[in-house]
Design a protein around this motif. Structure first.
Motif, PDB file in Angstrom:
ATOM      1  N   LEU A   2     -32.904 -13.465  81.625  1.00 44.96           N
ATOM      2  CA  LEU A   2     -31.741 -14.186  82.517  1.00 44.96           C
ATOM      3  C   LEU A   2     -32.106 -15.592  82.625  1.00 44.96           C
ATOM      4  N   SER A   3     -33.616 -15.981  83.071  1.00 43.71           N
ATOM      5  CA  SER A   3     -34.079 -17.200  83.364  1.00 43.71           C
ATOM      6  C   SER A   3     -33.958 -18.104  81.968  1.00 43.71           C
ATOM      7  N   PHE A   4     -34.227 -17.641  80.869  1.00 41.80           N
ATOM      8  CA  PHE A   4     -34.299 -18.270  79.636  1.00 41.80           C
ATOM      9  C   PHE A   4     -32.769 -18.538  79.100  1.00 41.80           C
ATOM     10  N   ALA A   5     -31.756 -17.652  79.015  1.00 41.86           N
ATOM     11  CA  ALA A   5     -30.464 -17.686  78.651  1.00 41.86           C
ATOM     12  C   ALA A   5     -29.786 -18.913  79.691  1.00 41.86           C
ATOM     13  N   CYS A   6     -30.209 -18.710  80.974  1.00 42.50           N
ATOM     14  CA  CYS A   6     -29.429 -19.776  81.851  1.00 42.50           C
ATOM     15  C   CYS A   6     -30.047 -21.055  81.736  1.00 42.50           C
ATOM     16  N   ALA A   7     -31.107 -21.403  80.895  1.00 43.70           N
ATOM     17  CA  ALA A   7     -31.794 -22.614  80.620  1.00 43.70           C
ATOM     18  C   ALA A   7     -31.083 -23.205  79.383  1.00 43.70           C
ATOM     19  N   ILE A   8     -30.798 -22.412  78.258  1.00 42.60           N
ATOM     20  CA  ILE A   8     -30.104 -22.724  77.111  1.00 42.60           C
ATOM     21  C   ILE A   8     -28.900 -22.837  77.053  1.00 42.60           C
ATOM     22  N   GLU A   9     -28.051 -22.129  77.553  1.00 38.15           N
ATOM     23  CA  GLU A   9     -26.459 -22.122  77.609  1.00 38.15           C
ATOM     24  C   GLU A   9     -26.032 -23.462  78.229  1.00 38.15           C
ATOM     25  N   PRO A  10     -26.440 -24.005  79.294  1.00 40.65           N
ATOM     26  CA  PRO A  10     -25.847 -25.325  79.697  1.00 40.65           C
ATOM     27  C   PRO A  10     -26.177 -26.362  78.817  1.00 40.65           C
ATOM     28  N   LEU A  11     -27.358 -26.267  77.991  1.00 36.67           N
ATOM     29  CA  LEU A  11     -27.584 -27.445  77.022  1.00 36.67           C
ATOM     30  C   LEU A  11     -26.505 -27.338  75.893  1.00 36.67           C
ATOM     31  N   ARG A  12     -26.186 -25.989  75.435  1.00 36.66           N
ATOM     32  CA  ARG A  12     -25.369 -25.806  74.410  1.00 36.66           C
ATOM     33  C   ARG A  12     -23.872 -26.212  74.955  1.00 36.66           C
ATOM     34  N   LEU A  13     -23.647 -25.788  75.843  1.00 35.22           N
ATOM     35  CA  LEU A  13     -22.071 -26.052  76.623  1.00 35.22           C
ATOM     36  C   LEU A  13     -22.133 -27.729  76.625  1.00 35.22           C
ATOM     37  N   ALA A  14     -23.040 -28.448  77.137  1.00 33.66           N
ATOM     38  CA  ALA A  14     -23.161 -29.970  77.200  1.00 33.66           C
ATOM     39  C   ALA A  14     -22.783 -30.600  75.723  1.00 33.66           C
ATOM     40  N   ASN A  15     -23.274 -29.920  74.793  1.00 29.30           N
ATOM     41  CA  ASN A  15     -23.030 -30.542  73.619  1.00 29.30           C
ATOM     42  C   ASN A  15     -21.761 -30.239  73.143  1.00 29.30           C
ATOM     43  N   ARG A  16     -21.009 -28.892  73.455  1.00 29.85           N
ATOM     44  CA  ARG A  16     -19.725 -28.819  72.968  1.00 29.85           C
ATOM     45  C   ARG A  16     -18.840 -29.375  73.945  1.00 29.85           C
ATOM     46  N   MET A  17     -18.719 -29.561  75.175  1.00 26.84           N
ATOM     47  CA  MET A  17     -18.232 -30.262  76.030  1.00 26.84           C
ATOM     48  C   MET A  17     -18.091 -31.757  75.790  1.00 26.84           C
ATOM     49  N   SER A  18     -18.797 -32.351  75.460  1.00 29.49           N
ATOM     50  CA  SER A  18     -19.058 -33.749  74.946  1.00 29.49           C
ATOM     51  C   SER A  18     -18.639 -33.993  73.592  1.00 29.49           C
ATOM     52  N   GLY A  19     -18.811 -33.088  72.595  1.00 30.99           N
ATOM     53  CA  GLY A  19     -18.487 -33.415  71.573  1.00 30.99           C
ATOM     54  C   GLY A  19     -19.619 -33.991  70.415  1.00 30.99           C
ATOM     55  N   GLN A  20     -20.759 -33.970  71.288  1.00 34.93           N
ATOM     56  CA  GLN A  20     -21.610 -34.520  70.775  1.00 34.93           C
ATOM     57  C   GLN A  20     -22.946 -33.782  70.900  1.00 34.93           C
ATOM     58  N   PRO A  21     -24.064 -34.145  69.894  1.00 36.50           N
ATOM     59  CA  PRO A  21     -25.342 -33.398  70.093  1.00 36.50           C
ATOM     60  C   PRO A  21     -26.300 -34.107  70.890  1.00 36.50           C
ATOM     61  N   LEU A  22     -25.928 -33.870  72.195  1.00 32.74           N
ATOM     62  CA  LEU A  22     -26.883 -34.629  73.336  1.00 32.74           C
ATOM     63  C   LEU A  22     -28.315 -33.984  73.403  1.00 32.74           C
ATOM     64  N   TYR A  23     -28.055 -32.534  73.191  1.00 27.08           N
ATOM     65  CA  TYR A  23     -29.425 -31.885  73.318  1.00 27.08           C
ATOM     66  C   TYR A  23     -29.789 -31.039  72.073  1.00 27.08           C
ATOM     67  N   ASP A  24     -30.965 -30.778  72.000  1.00 25.53           N
ATOM     68  CA  ASP A  24     -31.495 -29.937  70.984  1.00 25.53           C
ATOM     69  C   ASP A  24     -32.833 -29.197  71.272  1.00 25.53           C
ATOM     70  N   TRP A  25     -33.001 -28.045  71.155  1.00 26.06           N
ATOM     71  CA  TRP A  25     -34.065 -27.391  71.734  1.00 26.06           C
ATOM     72  C   TRP A  25     -34.886 -26.436  70.479  1.00 26.06           C
TER      73      TRP A  25
END
Length: 311
Positions: A2-25
């Protein structure tokens, strides 16, 4: 997991909502081998422990029995990256790994409430808090579970503004964003299912004084009642005596210390208010059906560590 998924998903969604590759991991493990969570789900990783870029952020995600997973190669890698000035964080029990590496000395930090007793005994130079997450300079830590979301939303807001962070929270259906001022545990009335101010006050006093227990008479006096009234209050709402409840709190702390530290059984007994090791052992067996000496053989499987990095 849960801790792991909750760290990754906000980054993925930030990319999606902005339409830009703001973060990678990048997912890493000590050897580059797949990593298994305590629920049995395994993840493939991208590499073993890499040399990171100057602007990267390394996040160590830990779970049950983190001590066994805290290896010398991992500690050396963290110290090397820290010397290069990187921001480094611990998700859930990952804060233990950072503390073992000496990266939290003189810093504020948090860790899952179940691990706080052992952490405080092992790392006296760390200012441990009960917060959901902590950012102290270039050191990050979370309490575990969904608190990774709160940390990531804070980082996204700092990097790209509140509007994007709020849009990510909406996508996660996360309607109550917490700050570093929020406590990770439920309030005492919520935990015990009783909203009685004096009962909550007494239990709070008990939880704050496990090493040097306060007598029922003193607890009653400080709550503005008689000892008999205190006894009736506990019997009515918790179906046990104040003495029994206090004992259960002390034994719970003792169990955490036995499972999470290398403290001797005698020192664990003293840290939980037992002057006699034999009395401690007798009370422990009555509560948990085993002796303190045997308890250490029941620890769970070791977790693994992963590092994530935003661009």
């Amino acid at each position: 997991m849960l801790s792991f998924a909750c760290a990754i998903e906000p980054l993925r969604l930030a990319n999606r909502m902005s339409g830009q590759p703001l973060y990678d991991w990048t997912l890493t493990s000590e050897t580059g081998a797949p990593v298994a969570c305590s629920n049995g789900v395994a993840f493939a990783v991208d590499s073993d422990l890499p040399v990171l870029g100057r602007d990267d952020v390394a996040l160590v995600c830990g779970g049950i029995d983190v001590q066994a997973a805290t290896t010398k190669p991992l500690l050396n890698w963290l110290r090397r990256e820290a010397r290069r000035g990187l921001t480094i964080g611990g998700l859930c029990t990952g804060a233990y790994v950072l503390a073992r590496a000496g990266l939290l000395d003189g810093k504020r930090a948090t860790i899952h409430w179940e691990n706080q007793d052992g952490f405080e005994e092992d790392f006296t130079d760390v200012a441990l808090t009960h917060s959901v997450f902590v950012i102290d300079g270039n050191r990050l830590s979370t309490a575990g579970g969904t608190s990774s979301i709160d940390l990531m939303l804070k980082l996204i807001a700092d990097d790209y503004g509140d509007d994007l962070a709020n849009a990510v929270a909406d996508q996660l259906i996360y309607s109550s964003i917490r700050t570093d001022g929020d406590s990770q545990r439920l309030s005492i009335p919520t935990r015990i299912g009783v909203r009685h101010p004096k009962l909550g006050q007494v239990i709070r006093q008990m939880e704050s004084n496990l090493e040097d227990p306060i007598s029922p008479a003193q607890l009653a006096q400080e709550a503005g009642m008689s000892t008999r009234q205190l006894e009736r209050l506990f019997r009515r709402y918790l179906k046990r005596s104040p003495k029994r409840h206090y004992m259960e709190l002390r034994l719970s702390k003792a169990r955490n210390l036995l499972m999470q530290t290398d403290m001797s059984v005698i020192n664990v007994a003293l840290a939980c208010g037992f002057a006699s090791p034999s009395h401690f052992s007798k009370c422990y067996r009555a509560q948990y059906g085993t002796t303190p000496y045997r308890e250490r053989g029941t620890q769970g499987a070791a977790p693994t560590a992963e590092a994530a990095r935003p661009e």
